[in-house]
Scaffold this motif. Structure first.
Motif, PDB file in Angstrom:
ATOM      1  N   SER A 159       0.845  -1.204   0.000  1.00 57.65           N
ATOM      2  CA  SER A 159       0.000   0.000   0.000  1.00 57.65           C
ATOM      3  C   SER A 159       0.875   1.247   0.000  1.00 57.65           C
ATOM      4  O   SER A 159       1.944   1.254   0.617  1.00 57.65           O
ATOM      5  CB  SER A 159      -0.877   0.022   1.248  1.00 57.65           C
ATOM      6  OG  SER A 159      -1.598  -1.174   1.344  1.00 57.65           O
ATOM      7  N   THR A 218     -11.588   1.180  -2.945  1.00 54.30           N
ATOM      8  CA  THR A 218     -10.683   0.338  -3.747  1.00 54.30           C
ATOM      9  C   THR A 218      -9.934  -0.589  -2.788  1.00 54.30           C
ATOM     10  O   THR A 218      -8.736  -0.392  -2.541  1.00 54.30           O
ATOM     11  CB  THR A 218      -9.674   1.223  -4.509  1.00 54.30           C
ATOM     12  OG1 THR A 218      -9.053   2.100  -3.553  1.00 54.30           O
ATOM     13  CG2 THR A 218     -10.325   2.029  -5.612  1.00 54.30           C
ATOM     14  N   GLY A 236      -5.576  -4.992  -1.967  1.00 54.41           N
ATOM     15  CA  GLY A 236      -4.897  -5.906  -1.053  1.00 54.41           C
ATOM     16  C   GLY A 236      -5.296  -5.689   0.406  1.00 54.41           C
ATOM     17  O   GLY A 236      -4.718  -6.308   1.303  1.00 54.41           O
ATOM     18  N   ALA A 237      -6.231  -4.789   0.652  1.00 56.16           N
ATOM     19  CA  ALA A 237      -6.786  -4.506   1.988  1.00 56.16           C
ATOM     20  C   ALA A 237      -5.799  -3.834   2.936  1.00 56.16           C
ATOM     21  O   ALA A 237      -6.054  -3.746   4.131  1.00 56.16           O
ATOM     22  CB  ALA A 237      -7.366  -5.765   2.642  1.00 56.16           C
ATOM     23  N   GLY A 238      -4.696  -3.323   2.396  1.00 53.58           N
ATOM     24  CA  GLY A 238      -3.700  -2.664   3.254  1.00 53.58           C
ATOM     25  C   GLY A 238      -4.286  -1.469   3.987  1.00 53.58           C
ATOM     26  O   GLY A 238      -4.215  -1.366   5.216  1.00 53.58           O
ATOM     27  N   HIS A 239      -4.913  -0.553   3.239  1.00 50.29           N
ATOM     28  CA  HIS A 239      -5.493   0.627   3.892  1.00 50.29           C
ATOM     29  C   HIS A 239      -6.696   0.238   4.759  1.00 50.29           C
ATOM     30  O   HIS A 239      -6.908   0.807   5.820  1.00 50.29           O
ATOM     31  CB  HIS A 239      -5.915   1.671   2.843  1.00 50.29           C
ATOM     32  CG  HIS A 239      -4.748   2.294   2.132  1.00 50.29           C
ATOM     33  ND1 HIS A 239      -4.506   2.129   0.788  1.00 50.29           N
ATOM     34  CD2 HIS A 239      -3.743   3.066   2.591  1.00 50.29           C
ATOM     35  CE1 HIS A 239      -3.423   2.799   0.448  1.00 50.29           C
ATOM     36  NE2 HIS A 239      -2.927   3.379   1.529  1.00 50.29           N
ATOM     37  N   ASP A 289     -14.577  -3.367  -4.146  1.00 43.72           N
ATOM     38  CA  ASP A 289     -13.632  -3.570  -5.250  1.00 43.72           C
ATOM     39  C   ASP A 289     -14.400  -4.163  -6.425  1.00 43.72           C
ATOM     40  O   ASP A 289     -15.273  -5.001  -6.243  1.00 43.72           O
ATOM     41  CB  ASP A 289     -12.457  -4.478  -4.868  1.00 43.72           C
ATOM     42  CG  ASP A 289     -11.237  -4.208  -5.747  1.00 43.72           C
ATOM     43  OD1 ASP A 289     -10.220  -3.710  -5.234  1.00 43.72           O
ATOM     44  OD2 ASP A 289     -11.323  -4.465  -6.972  1.00 43.72           O
ATOM     45  N   LEU A 290     -14.030  -3.684  -7.593  1.00 41.18           N
ATOM     46  CA  LEU A 290     -14.670  -4.112  -8.827  1.00 41.18           C
ATOM     47  C   LEU A 290     -14.235  -5.525  -9.205  1.00 41.18           C
ATOM     48  O   LEU A 290     -14.925  -6.222  -9.930  1.00 41.18           O
ATOM     49  CB  LEU A 290     -14.212  -3.103  -9.904  1.00 41.18           C
ATOM     50  CG  LEU A 290     -14.975  -2.911 -11.180  1.00 41.18           C
ATOM     51  CD1 LEU A 290     -16.461  -2.795 -10.943  1.00 41.18           C
ATOM     52  CD2 LEU A 290     -14.456  -1.632 -11.858  1.00 41.18           C
ATOM     53  N   GLU A 316     -18.301  -4.147  -6.100  1.00 40.95           N
ATOM     54  CA  GLU A 316     -19.005  -3.088  -6.838  1.00 40.95           C
ATOM     55  C   GLU A 316     -18.037  -2.023  -7.317  1.00 40.95           C
ATOM     56  O   GLU A 316     -16.899  -1.931  -6.852  1.00 40.95           O
ATOM     57  CB  GLU A 316     -20.051  -2.423  -5.914  1.00 40.95           C
ATOM     58  CG  GLU A 316     -21.486  -2.771  -6.234  1.00 40.95           C
ATOM     59  CD  GLU A 316     -21.977  -2.303  -7.610  1.00 40.95           C
ATOM     60  OE1 GLU A 316     -21.221  -1.672  -8.386  1.00 40.95           O
ATOM     61  OE2 GLU A 316     -23.143  -2.572  -7.909  1.00 40.95           O
ATOM     62  N   ASN A 317     -18.558  -1.210  -8.215  1.00 43.52           N
ATOM     63  CA  ASN A 317     -17.814  -0.080  -8.758  1.00 43.52           C
ATOM     64  C   ASN A 317     -17.981   1.114  -7.814  1.00 43.52           C
ATOM     65  O   ASN A 317     -19.107   1.428  -7.405  1.00 43.52           O
ATOM     66  CB  ASN A 317     -18.432   0.248 -10.126  1.00 43.52           C
ATOM     67  CG  ASN A 317     -17.569   1.155 -10.945  1.00 43.52           C
ATOM     68  OD1 ASN A 317     -16.920   2.050 -10.414  1.00 43.52           O
ATOM     69  ND2 ASN A 317     -17.560   0.927 -12.238  1.00 43.52           N
ATOM     70  N   PHE A 318     -16.875   1.801  -7.509  1.00 46.49           N
ATOM     71  CA  PHE A 318     -17.028   2.966  -6.620  1.00 46.49           C
ATOM     72  C   PHE A 318     -17.851   4.064  -7.301  1.00 46.49           C
ATOM     73  O   PHE A 318     -18.317   4.992  -6.653  1.00 46.49           O
ATOM     74  CB  PHE A 318     -15.695   3.467  -6.073  1.00 46.49           C
ATOM     75  CG  PHE A 318     -14.657   3.873  -7.091  1.00 46.49           C
ATOM     76  CD1 PHE A 318     -14.867   4.900  -7.992  1.00 46.49           C
ATOM     77  CD2 PHE A 318     -13.416   3.235  -7.108  1.00 46.49           C
ATOM     78  CE1 PHE A 318     -13.893   5.285  -8.907  1.00 46.49           C
ATOM     79  CE2 PHE A 318     -12.433   3.592  -8.027  1.00 46.49           C
ATOM     80  CZ  PHE A 318     -12.676   4.627  -8.923  1.00 46.49           C
ATOM     81  N   ASP A 374      -7.913   4.588  -3.868  1.00 50.80           N
ATOM     82  CA  ASP A 374      -6.493   4.438  -4.217  1.00 50.80           C
ATOM     83  C   ASP A 374      -6.544   3.847  -5.632  1.00 50.80           C
ATOM     84  O   ASP A 374      -6.761   2.647  -5.798  1.00 50.80           O
ATOM     85  CB  ASP A 374      -5.895   3.470  -3.176  1.00 50.80           C
ATOM     86  CG  ASP A 374      -4.467   3.068  -3.453  1.00 50.80           C
ATOM     87  OD1 ASP A 374      -3.806   3.717  -4.281  1.00 50.80           O
ATOM     88  OD2 ASP A 374      -4.017   2.082  -2.821  1.00 50.80           O
ATOM     89  N   GLY A 390      -6.495   2.948  -9.845  1.00 55.08           N
ATOM     90  CA  GLY A 390      -5.697   2.115 -10.754  1.00 55.08           C
ATOM     91  C   GLY A 390      -5.687   0.660 -10.357  1.00 55.08           C
ATOM     92  O   GLY A 390      -6.669   0.133  -9.839  1.00 55.08           O
ATOM     93  N   GLN A 441      -2.776  -7.535  -9.361  1.00 51.47           N
ATOM     94  CA  GLN A 441      -3.424  -7.587 -10.683  1.00 51.47           C
ATOM     95  C   GLN A 441      -2.378  -7.524 -11.786  1.00 51.47           C
ATOM     96  O   GLN A 441      -2.455  -8.269 -12.770  1.00 51.47           O
ATOM     97  CB  GLN A 441      -4.406  -6.420 -10.836  1.00 51.47           C
ATOM     98  CG  GLN A 441      -5.666  -6.614 -10.010  1.00 51.47           C
ATOM     99  CD  GLN A 441      -6.485  -5.355  -9.879  1.00 51.47           C
ATOM    100  OE1 GLN A 441      -5.949  -4.256  -9.780  1.00 51.47           O
ATOM    101  NE2 GLN A 441      -7.795  -5.501  -9.854  1.00 51.47           N
TER     102      GLN A 441
HETATM  103  C1  LIG Z   1      -4.162   0.331  -6.101  1.00 61.02           C
HETATM  104  S1  LIG Z   1      -5.291  -0.955  -5.762  1.00 61.02           S
HETATM  105  C2  LIG Z   1      -5.810  -0.608  -4.125  1.00 61.02           C
HETATM  106  C3  LIG Z   1      -4.862  -1.111  -3.074  1.00 61.02           C
HETATM  107  C4  LIG Z   1      -5.361  -0.965  -1.652  1.00 61.02           C
HETATM  108  N1  LIG Z   1      -5.590   0.418  -1.277  1.00 61.02           N
HETATM  109  C5  LIG Z   1      -4.390  -1.593  -0.663  1.00 61.02           C
HETATM  110  O1  LIG Z   1      -3.912  -0.914   0.238  1.00 61.02           O
HETATM  111  O2  LIG Z   1      -4.124  -2.778  -0.775  1.00 61.02           O
HETATM  112  C6  LIG Z   1      -6.667  -0.498  -6.692  1.00 61.02           C
HETATM  113  C7  LIG Z   1      -7.860  -1.449  -6.589  1.00 61.02           C
HETATM  114  O3  LIG Z   1      -8.999  -0.715  -7.035  1.00 61.02           O
HETATM  115  C8  LIG Z   1      -9.829  -1.561  -7.778  1.00 61.02           C
HETATM  116  N2  LIG Z   1     -10.637  -0.712  -8.638  1.00 61.02           N
HETATM  117  C9  LIG Z   1     -10.249  -0.025  -9.722  1.00 61.02           C
HETATM  118  N3  LIG Z   1     -11.259   0.686 -10.211  1.00 61.02           N
HETATM  119  C10 LIG Z   1     -12.331   0.466  -9.404  1.00 61.02           C
HETATM  120  C11 LIG Z   1     -13.677   0.928  -9.385  1.00 61.02           C
HETATM  121  N4  LIG Z   1     -14.116   1.779 -10.302  1.00 61.02           N
HETATM  122  N5  LIG Z   1     -14.472   0.510  -8.390  1.00 61.02           N
HETATM  123  C12 LIG Z   1     -14.027  -0.351  -7.437  1.00 61.02           C
HETATM  124  N6  LIG Z   1     -12.767  -0.836  -7.417  1.00 61.02           N
HETATM  125  C13 LIG Z   1     -11.928  -0.423  -8.393  1.00 61.02           C
HETATM  126  C14 LIG Z   1      -8.892  -2.482  -8.502  1.00 61.02           C
HETATM  127  O4  LIG Z   1      -9.555  -3.682  -8.850  1.00 61.02           O
HETATM  128  C15 LIG Z   1      -7.779  -2.672  -7.472  1.00 61.02           C
HETATM  129  O5  LIG Z   1      -7.998  -3.826  -6.708  1.00 61.02           O
END
Ligand SMILES: C[S@@+](CC[C@H](N)C(=O)[O-])C[C@H]1O[C@@H](n2cnc3c(N)ncnc32)[C@H](O)[C@@H]1O
Length: 306
Positions: free
Chosen positions: A10, A32, A35-38, A56-57, A85-87, A108, A110, A115
């Motif tokens: 993260s 988003t 990896g569930a870090g935040h 998460d999508l 779901e989509n944010f 967060d 991208g 992935q």
């Molecule tokens: C950079 S990672 C997030 C990492 C997370 N913050 C962590 O600490 O582990 C981005 C995540 O956002 C998801 N994502 C991207 N666009 C999205 C959307 N429109 N809605 C929901 N999730 C989305 C991706 O599938 C990805 O798993």
């Protein structure tokens, strides 16, 4: 992630906790979860009563996030509502889960390292995988569909707009020529097509010559900028007054959208901008996690209605 041991690192963890300032009993949305870090950092700070709505999508990402949270958080995983779901639909998800009051929201943007390196969905130009690039396998549009079915003009346009690719025309023309002979199905087939289009001296630049095309395709496949634009006003709506919205972006197109939205809402008296300049990772974080180099964090607080 299928058979992968990659764990996403993260970015800006300390800064996110500092700005979102989670306290016992607070509810947060992680748009988003990845990896569930935040999510886990927030969970540590909200006591036994607080809750997290984690979206998460990508259903694979969400399933591995649930496993990580179960391993790290034990019974406290019950404080998290995971939603595939989509944010960009955050308002509906909040309604459907009766998830209020909301103290803070994080996205967060991208993709995660999991992935990129472990999904098998063609996000990396260094791997040989099917040209897919979908975060959600429920959607129809793939990178292969864009590359093999869109017009040369439309491909050129996304390479220019989303990749800021200087050789957009040459690459799109080469794609059209190549696909007449054979459908382009894998990442390495596409890399070879790009290599034929990019002048030799640019093929040894610091940034790999396929970087911008891959970024553009991923943004187009997942409508990343459209999702961000739809999300931002909903985020402001669902926050309680004083609640905070934090956005981590990884390229200038996203950052520009966030910056302009914050300025517009600050002008209208709806948001207070807490980061006059975007927060970027320090030298130490950049060394430990090179992917963090392009991260920019902007945070705003919702102002009470007049
Ligand atoms: C950079 S990672 C997030 C990492 C997370 N913050 C962590 O600490 O582990 C981005 C995540 O956002 C998801 N994502 C991207 N666009 C999205 C959307 N429109 N809605 C929901 N999730 C989305 C991706 O599938 C990805 O798993």
């Amino acid at each position: 992630m299928k058979g992968s041991k990659i764990v996403h690192i993260s970015v800006l963890q300390k800064e996110i906790i500092q700005y979102l300032s989670p306290r016992p009993g607070d509810n947060f949305i992680d748009g988003t979860c990845g990896g569930a870090g935040h999510t886990l950092d927030i969970l540590k700070n909200i006591g036994e009563e607080g809750k997290i709505l984690a979206l998460d999508l990508d259903s694979h990402a969400l399933a591995s996030a649930q496993e990580r949270v179960a391993a790290a958080g034990g019974s406290r995983q019950n404080q998290i509502v995971f939603v595939n779901e989509n944010f960009a639909r955050v308002a509906q998800v909040v309604e459907a889960n009766n998830f209020r009051p909301v103290k803070g929201i994080l996205v967060d943007l991208g993709m995660s390292s999991d992935q990129l390196e472990g999904s098998g969905r063609g996000f990396s130009f260094l791997r040989d995988e099917p040209l897919d690039m979908r975060f959600s396998i429920k959607q129809d549009l793939t990178a292969a569909a864009i590359v093999n079915q869109w017009s040369g003009q439309d491909i050129e346009e996304i390479l220019r707009a989303y990749g800021e690719e200087r050789f957009a025309r040459r690459i799109s023309q080469q794609i059209i020529n190549s696909r007449r002979l054979k459908t382009i199905l894998t990442t390495q087939e596409l890399v070879r097509v790009i290599a034929r289009a990019v002048p030799a001296r640019w093929q040894h630049a610091r940034i790999h010559f396929a970087t911008r095309t891959f970024q553009a395709l991923r943004i187009a496949v997942n409508d990343e900028l459209g999702n961000l634009k739809n999300f931002l006003p909903q985020a402001v709506d669902v926050l309680e007054p004083g609640g905070r919205l934090a956005v981590i972006s990884f390229h200038s197109l996203e950052d520009r959208i966030v910056k302009r939205f914050f300025q517009e809402k600050a002008g209208a008296g709806q948001l207070e901008i807490l980061t006059k300049r975007p927060i970027t990772p320090g030298d130490q974080e950049q060394q430990l996690n090179p992917r963090s180099r392009s991260a920019k964090l902007r945070v705003a607080a919702k102002l009470p209605a007049p």
